[in-house]
Design a protein around this motif. Structure first.
Motif, PDB file in Angstrom:
ATOM      1  N   ALA A  48     -44.884  23.526  10.445  1.00  0.00           N
ATOM      2  CA  ALA A  48     -45.807  24.501  11.010  1.00  0.00           C
ATOM      3  C   ALA A  48     -45.413  24.728  12.466  1.00  0.00           C
ATOM      4  CB  ALA A  48     -47.244  23.985  10.922  1.00  0.00           C
ATOM      5  N   TYR A  49     -45.405  25.995  12.884  1.00  0.00           N
ATOM      6  CA  TYR A  49     -44.912  26.349  14.213  1.00  0.00           C
ATOM      7  C   TYR A  49     -45.917  27.248  14.918  1.00  0.00           C
ATOM      8  CZ  TYR A  49     -40.835  24.739  11.693  1.00  0.00           C
ATOM      9  OH  TYR A  49     -39.987  23.983  10.919  1.00  0.00           O
ATOM     10  N   THR A  50     -46.446  26.745  16.023  1.00  0.00           N
ATOM     11  CA  THR A  50     -47.474  27.494  16.727  1.00  0.00           C
ATOM     12  C   THR A  50     -46.880  28.501  17.701  1.00  0.00           C
ATOM     13  OG1 THR A  50     -49.441  27.306  18.122  1.00  0.00           O
ATOM     14  CG2 THR A  50     -47.667  25.739  18.534  1.00  0.00           C
ATOM     15  N   ASN A  51     -47.507  29.673  17.744  1.00  0.00           N
ATOM     16  CA  ASN A  51     -47.095  30.733  18.677  1.00  0.00           C
ATOM     17  C   ASN A  51     -45.631  31.116  18.512  1.00  0.00           C
ATOM     18  OD1 ASN A  51     -48.076  32.526  20.622  1.00  0.00           O
ATOM     19  ND2 ASN A  51     -47.154  31.361  22.282  1.00  0.00           N
ATOM     20  N   GLN A  52     -45.141  31.030  17.281  1.00  0.00           N
ATOM     21  CA  GLN A  52     -43.757  31.372  16.972  1.00  0.00           C
ATOM     22  C   GLN A  52     -43.725  32.506  15.948  1.00  0.00           C
ATOM     23  OE1 GLN A  52     -41.786  29.399  19.320  1.00  0.00           O
ATOM     24  NE2 GLN A  52     -40.520  28.715  17.646  1.00  0.00           N
ATOM     25  N   TRP A  53     -42.751  33.374  16.100  1.00  0.00           N
ATOM     26  CA  TRP A  53     -42.512  34.416  15.104  1.00  0.00           C
ATOM     27  C   TRP A  53     -41.325  33.991  14.253  1.00  0.00           C
ATOM     28  CZ3 TRP A  53     -45.779  38.359  14.064  1.00  0.00           C
ATOM     29  CH2 TRP A  53     -46.804  38.583  14.986  1.00  0.00           C
ATOM     30  N   LEU A  54     -41.559  33.917  12.946  1.00  0.00           N
ATOM     31  CA  LEU A  54     -40.599  33.343  12.015  1.00  0.00           C
ATOM     32  C   LEU A  54     -40.127  34.394  11.022  1.00  0.00           C
ATOM     33  CD1 LEU A  54     -42.953  30.352  11.124  1.00  0.00           C
ATOM     34  CD2 LEU A  54     -41.223  30.355  12.933  1.00  0.00           C
ATOM     35  N   ASP A  55     -38.888  34.262  10.587  1.00  0.00           N
ATOM     36  CA  ASP A  55     -38.359  35.149   9.554  1.00  0.00           C
ATOM     37  C   ASP A  55     -39.029  34.821   8.228  1.00  0.00           C
ATOM     38  OD1 ASP A  55     -36.719  36.459   7.583  1.00  0.00           O
ATOM     39  OD2 ASP A  55     -35.113  36.548   9.066  1.00  0.00           O
ATOM     40  N   ASP A  56     -39.589  35.825   7.571  1.00  0.00           N
ATOM     41  CA  ASP A  56     -40.309  35.577   6.312  1.00  0.00           C
ATOM     42  C   ASP A  56     -39.409  35.566   5.087  1.00  0.00           C
ATOM     43  OD1 ASP A  56     -39.675  38.229   5.864  1.00  0.00           O
ATOM     44  OD2 ASP A  56     -41.751  38.925   5.675  1.00  0.00           O
TER      45      ASP A  56
END
Length: 541
Positions: A238-246
């Motif tokens: 889980a990554y907070t305040n991160q934009w991740l590739d879906d």
């Protein structure tokens, strides 16, 4: 000499400054002084924030000091201050200067201000002057990350700012009292299940003998670089305040993913078992650290520099009284945990369209890169002032431009060099500084215990090579300026997130409250932010 601002500060600036020195990859000698063809001096103005840890030599000030004088002598560039503000007031004063268009020739801004200045047509396209004046050494140094940090300052093909570059690969780790592990015959933590078992043992068996023991240390600022929950969350992917590739070429926000709910459930379970201080939500990092210092808690998540925070309790009266070990982030499911990282840029240097000598700013940049990576006697003036002697004055803060190396090989070099007392392996100024401190500890100076735990054979940096090899970093995919909806609603959404997360952790609401938070986040502006971010991403992949 560098300042790292990617994590919220917990240590005095003087300590951080001393610890996080810049990694060098070049040891070129300072350039010869280059003055304009007229033979005169180019004058450029800037604005500065004062710092309580900057102590001037007798007779010197922000306007008259050895660092500014050295730049003028070596580069032919005279630096003047349009104004100097207290650190706590700098942001507001800069905001007012921008609003009134009373800006200096060059100055530092954040990503949102950079976007604002571009839209207001107040700053210069630096592309031609950078191409012409930046040295090959500078161009190499500024793109060692593959060019991503420079790309973040480029708009429609135009270089609109110089990014304050740094190495983004600063991980979260789990720090554990290894003397307690030995005392209780516990294994080293490798899984989140291990973390829970160790926390329970530390709570119930109270190896510190305080009568008030807990398992894990956290503080009210959930995402601090030390005593925060970020490392724990990362253990659940889980990554907070991160934009991740879906996985489909689009970005999704980490705070609202199912993995976050799993991680919050894990924290709530620990809290319900009494393994987390029930008062953590009202304690800042300094107050929460007291429980580490007084032997009430022996496990905490924190950044590479965490030992400098732990030192207040670990070293007393010249003796090391607590043994700490550092471990890679334990995983919840057997898949290696990744530590979340950002871009590695916390500010940008912009040049006013009214500046008469924009080339002077690039000359300052060229020179900083050379002296910052130099081990020469002459370069020490930029770090220590005119006497070139370390005296905890933080003279490095006077340098008007900071760009730091975007990568380092400290993990490959330092642990081995320190273990074998082999200075020949050292390649950079940073490595020599860290090695020197670690060896002082080896030779009996317990005040430098923290450096040994960072850079020594089993220190934090020793874990980086394996992490890099296994790609155990999750980098934020969005590095643009805050979108319009982020500016308008981001603070409200973050506040709501923090409130809900704390309530879930403290078992004040069920874990399923997370689902309502996700729906609220989307309806309160999150969906619009996601659209804006993906519009940016489609143009900047």
């Amino acid at each position: 000499m560098s300042r790292k601002n990617r994590h919220k500060g917990l240590l005095p600036a003087a300590v951080i400054a001393a610890m996080l020195t810049v990694t060098a990859c070049s040891t070129a000698a300072p350039e010869e002084a280059k003055t304009p063809e007229t033979g005169g001096v180019m004058e450029v103005s800037t604005v500065r924030a004062s710092d309580p840890y900057l102590k001037f030599d007798l007779g010197e000030t922000f306007d008259n000091n050895a660092v500014y004088a050295a730049y003028e002598k070596e580069t032919g560039v005279k630096i003047t201050n349009k104004w100097v503000a207290d650190g706590s007031q700098f942001a507001e004063k800069l905001k007012m200067s921008i609003a009134s268009n009373e800006i200096p020739d060059f100055f530092p801004v954040d990503a949102a201000q950079l976007q604002q200045l571009i839209e207001a047509d107040m700053i210069l396209d630096l592309t031609p002057v950078y191409d012409k004046v930046a040295t090959e050494n500078t161009k190499k140094m500024m793109t060692m990350d593959g060019g991503l940090q420079m790309k973040s300052a480029t708009f429609d093909g135009k270089l609109m700012a110089i990014p304050s570059t740094s190495n983004p690969y600063y991980a979260q780790f789990l720090w554990v009292r290894t003397d307690w592990l030995k005392k209780l015959n516990l294994p080293e933590p490798k899984t989140m299940e291990d973390v829970a078992k160790i926390a329970e043992a530390f709570k119930t068996k109270d190896p510190g003998g305080t009568g008030k023991a807990y398992g894990l240390a956290f503080n009210k600022n959930l995402f601090d670089g030390a005593l925060g929950v970020t490392g724990f969350l990362n253990g659940y992917h889980a990554y907070t305040n991160q934009w991740l590739d879906d996985g489909t070429g689009k970005l999704q926000f980490g705070d609202i993913q199912p993995q976050m709910k799993d991680a919050l459930r894990g924290l709530q379970d620990l809290y319900k078992k009494g393994l987390i201080d029930p008062e953590f939500a009202v304690k800042d990092a300094t107050k929460a650290s007291e429980m580490l210092y007084n032997d009430s808690i022996g496990m905490v998540y924190g950044a590479e520099w965490m030992p400098a925070q732990l030192a207040s309790g670990a070293v007393k009266d010249g003796k090391v009284v607590q043994e700490w070990g550092v471990f890679p982030l334990p995983s919840s499911d057997g898949k290696p945990a990744k530590s979340q990282i950002g871009l590695g840029v916390d500010k940008y240097y912009v040049v006013s369209k009214k500046a008469k000598h924009p080339e002077a700013v690039i000359k300052l940049l060229n020179h900083w890169i050379v002296v910052n990576n130099s081990q020469s006697e002459e370069s020490k003036v930029y770090e220590f002032g005119k006497d070139k002697v370390e005296k905890s004055s933080n003279y490095w803060l006077l340098n008007p431009i900071f760009v730091n190396n975007q990568t380092n090989n400290n993990g490959e070099v330092l642990p081995d060099a320190i273990a074998n007392k082999d200075e020949s392996k050292l390649q950079t100024k940073d490595q020599k500084t860290r090695y020197g401190r670690a060896m002082k500890y080896v030779n009996g100076d317990t005040s430098l215990w923290w450096e040994y735990l960072i850079s020594g054979p089993n220190g934090a940096v020793s874990l980086y090579p394996e992490m890099k090899k296994n790609n155990q970093f999750e980098q934020n995919k969005f590095y643009g300026a805050p979108t319009p909806t982020m500016v308008e609603k981001g603070a409200i959404l973050n506040k709501k997130r923090d409130e809900v997360f704390v309530k879930i952790i403290m078992n004040q609401v069920p874990v399923d409250e997370f689902d309502k938070f996700v729906a609220d986040w989307k309806s309160m502006g999150g969906n619009e932010i996601t659209k804006e971010v993906n519009n940016w991403y489609s143009k900047n992949k």
